[in-house]
Design an enzyme around this catalytic site. Structure first.
Site, PDB file in Angstrom:
ATOM      1  N   VAL A 119      11.012   3.078 -10.974  1.00 55.10           N
ATOM      2  CA  VAL A 119      10.492   4.404 -11.328  1.00 55.10           C
ATOM      3  C   VAL A 119      11.128   5.419 -10.376  1.00 55.10           C
ATOM      4  CG1 VAL A 119       8.422   5.836 -11.496  1.00 55.10           C
ATOM      5  CG2 VAL A 119       8.344   3.424 -12.177  1.00 55.10           C
ATOM      6  N   GLY A 163       0.816  -1.217   0.000  1.00 57.46           N
ATOM      7  CA  GLY A 163       0.000   0.000   0.000  1.00 57.46           C
ATOM      8  C   GLY A 163       0.844   1.260   0.000  1.00 57.46           C
ATOM      9  N   LYS A 202      13.603  -2.085  -8.007  1.00 56.81           N
ATOM     10  CA  LYS A 202      14.154  -1.309  -6.895  1.00 56.81           C
ATOM     11  C   LYS A 202      14.531  -2.240  -5.737  1.00 56.81           C
ATOM     12  CE  LYS A 202      11.820   0.939  -3.734  1.00 56.81           C
ATOM     13  NZ  LYS A 202      12.359   0.775  -2.377  1.00 56.81           N
ATOM     14  N   HIS A 239       4.543   1.590  -7.926  1.00 56.57           N
ATOM     15  CA  HIS A 239       3.544   0.511  -7.858  1.00 56.57           C
ATOM     16  C   HIS A 239       2.641   0.531  -9.096  1.00 56.57           C
ATOM     17  CE1 HIS A 239       4.177   1.414  -3.398  1.00 56.57           C
ATOM     18  NE2 HIS A 239       4.481   0.137  -3.462  1.00 56.57           N
ATOM     19  N   GLN A 293      14.952  -8.686  -3.125  1.00 53.07           N
ATOM     20  CA  GLN A 293      13.627  -9.312  -2.968  1.00 53.07           C
ATOM     21  C   GLN A 293      13.232 -10.024  -4.262  1.00 53.07           C
ATOM     22  OE1 GLN A 293      10.138  -7.417  -0.944  1.00 53.07           O
ATOM     23  NE2 GLN A 293       9.553  -6.926  -3.019  1.00 53.07           N
TER      24      GLN A 293
HETATM   25  P1  AMP Z   1       6.168  -2.333  -1.392  1.00 57.13           P
HETATM   26  O1  AMP Z   1       4.787  -1.780  -1.322  1.00 57.13           O
HETATM   27  O2  AMP Z   1       7.234  -1.371  -0.984  1.00 57.13           O
HETATM   28  O3  AMP Z   1       6.291  -3.700  -0.756  1.00 57.13           O
HETATM   29  O4  AMP Z   1       6.454  -2.576  -2.946  1.00 57.13           O
HETATM   30  C1  AMP Z   1       5.581  -3.372  -3.713  1.00 57.13           C
HETATM   31  C2  AMP Z   1       6.217  -3.634  -5.058  1.00 57.13           C
HETATM   32  O5  AMP Z   1       6.424  -2.390  -5.719  1.00 57.13           O
HETATM   33  C3  AMP Z   1       7.586  -4.323  -4.955  1.00 57.13           C
HETATM   34  O6  AMP Z   1       7.703  -5.298  -5.973  1.00 57.13           O
HETATM   35  C4  AMP Z   1       8.533  -3.181  -5.165  1.00 57.13           C
HETATM   36  O7  AMP Z   1       9.782  -3.590  -5.709  1.00 57.13           O
HETATM   37  C5  AMP Z   1       7.764  -2.331  -6.168  1.00 57.13           C
HETATM   38  N1  AMP Z   1       8.250  -0.953  -6.152  1.00 57.13           N
HETATM   39  C6  AMP Z   1       8.411  -0.146  -5.072  1.00 57.13           C
HETATM   40  N2  AMP Z   1       8.964   1.032  -5.436  1.00 57.13           N
HETATM   41  C7  AMP Z   1       9.155   0.961  -6.776  1.00 57.13           C
HETATM   42  C8  AMP Z   1       9.699   1.853  -7.745  1.00 57.13           C
HETATM   43  N3  AMP Z   1      10.161   3.044  -7.419  1.00 57.13           N
HETATM   44  N4  AMP Z   1       9.724   1.449  -9.038  1.00 57.13           N
HETATM   45  C9  AMP Z   1       9.269   0.216  -9.405  1.00 57.13           C
HETATM   46  N5  AMP Z   1       8.740  -0.675  -8.531  1.00 57.13           N
HETATM   47  C10 AMP Z   1       8.690  -0.307  -7.241  1.00 57.13           C
END
Ligand code: AMP
Length: 287
Positions: free
Chosen positions: A176, A31, A149, A37, A153
């Site tokens: 991004v 979220g 990013k 995202h 993971q």
């Molecule tokens: P999170 O909500 O932080 O767990 O991220 C959910 C997904 O979004 C994960 O696969 C992250 O790697 C991806 N994500 C988070 N920030 C970015 C970004 N700046 N660019 C691309 N994907 C992202």
């Protein structure tokens, strides 16, 4: 757009899509959604007619000292954004739906999960793998989307899916960034104005390091020193957790930079722990 709060509801929605012959894409998130995202949702929508976004702040991937209670939560804006980006369903369970009893079974990647971020966040990747394995079993997507990013993971989940024969494909999408290069992150909200001014030095240092590698393949130690010196000068408010150059699949440190490598780093600014990375493939760079 379907908003499913229970496992039963999302399973019914996915089953209906599958019986209509639709491929199912899954975008797991915690979220506080931002353009990073949404880029994953857009990528999923291009390949899959039925896109599920999961929004769940997973308690078992946070250490007691970490920011679980304070992690940003913006459910209304997240739902509006998912709708605007054409998601078919959002799976938004509460903690008791996902963990009705304490979780006594975990999925762990002992080798890949204890280096880099895993060294300073013990148990973090076991928490991530366990919740992602649960989401894969709950949603049963054809394709799951992750961001570059979070390079470690993505590498761990790719390996988990392969090692445990999850019948799905993993797609990793580009990071991004803000106009000044800072990778978008929900945790950027924690930065003070001064820290925010310094934070783009992470990406700048990685870009400079990649240029060094392409130009003359220096030893990994020399590249790391150059990054530390750039950060020391341009991000004095940051405390470096690690800067490492590793093999992209095994995540093991490399000494030479004339192959296929990832430079990864983590820097703390006050409450915010920022990570970033760059992939440099010099197998065809010449010498
Ligand atoms: P999170 O909500 O932080 O767990 O991220 C959910 C997904 O979004 C994960 O696969 C992250 O790697 C991806 N994500 C988070 N920030 C970015 C970004 N700046 N660019 C691309 N994907 C992202």
């Amino acid at each position: 757009m379907i908003v499913a709060r229970t496992i039963q509801e999302i399973r019914v929605a996915v089953a209906a899509a599958k019986s209509a012959g639709q491929a199912v894409g899954l975008v797991p998130t915690m979220g506080a959604l931002h353009a990073g995202h949404y880029s994953l949702i857009d990528a999923a929508s291009l390949q899959c007619p039925f896109v599920v976004v999961s929004i769940f702040v997973n308690p078992i991937q946070f250490a007691p000292s970490e920011d679980l209670a304070k992690y940003p939560r913006t459910p209304d804006a997240d739902l509006a954004g998912c709708r605007a980006h054409g998601a078919s369903a959002v799976f938004m369970p509460d903690v008791h739906e996902v963990y009705p009893r304490p979780c006594r079974t975990v999925v762990e990647s002992p080798n890949l999960g204890r280096t880099l971020c895993g060294a300073s966040r013990p148990g973090h990747f076991a928490g991530v793998c366990t919740v992602v394995a649960k989401l894969f079993n709950i949603v049963q997507p054809d394709v799951a989307y992750f961001g570059a990013k979070d390079f470690q993971q993505a590498a761990i989940i790719r390996r988990m899916a392969e090692d445990l024969n999850f019948p799905l494909a993993i797609e990793v999408c580009p990071t991004v960034r803000e106009a000044d290069g800072l990778a978008l992150s929900s945790r950027n909200a924690y930065l003070t104005p001064d820290e925010r001014r310094e934070a783009p030095a992470l990406w700048k240092s990685l870009r400079l390091a990649a240029e060094m590698i392409v130009a003359r393949h220096p030893a990994a130690g020399e590249v790391v020193e150059a990054i530390l010196s750039h950060l020391g000068e341009h991000a004095p408010g940051g405390v470096v957790d690690y800067v490492e150059i590793v093999d992209p699949v095994e995540l093991s440190p490399v000494e030479k930079t004339d192959g296929n490598v990832v430079i990864a780093l983590a820097v703390r600014f006050g409450r915010a722990r920022l990570i970033d990375n760059i992939h440099v493939d010099c197998r065809d760079c010449g010498s």
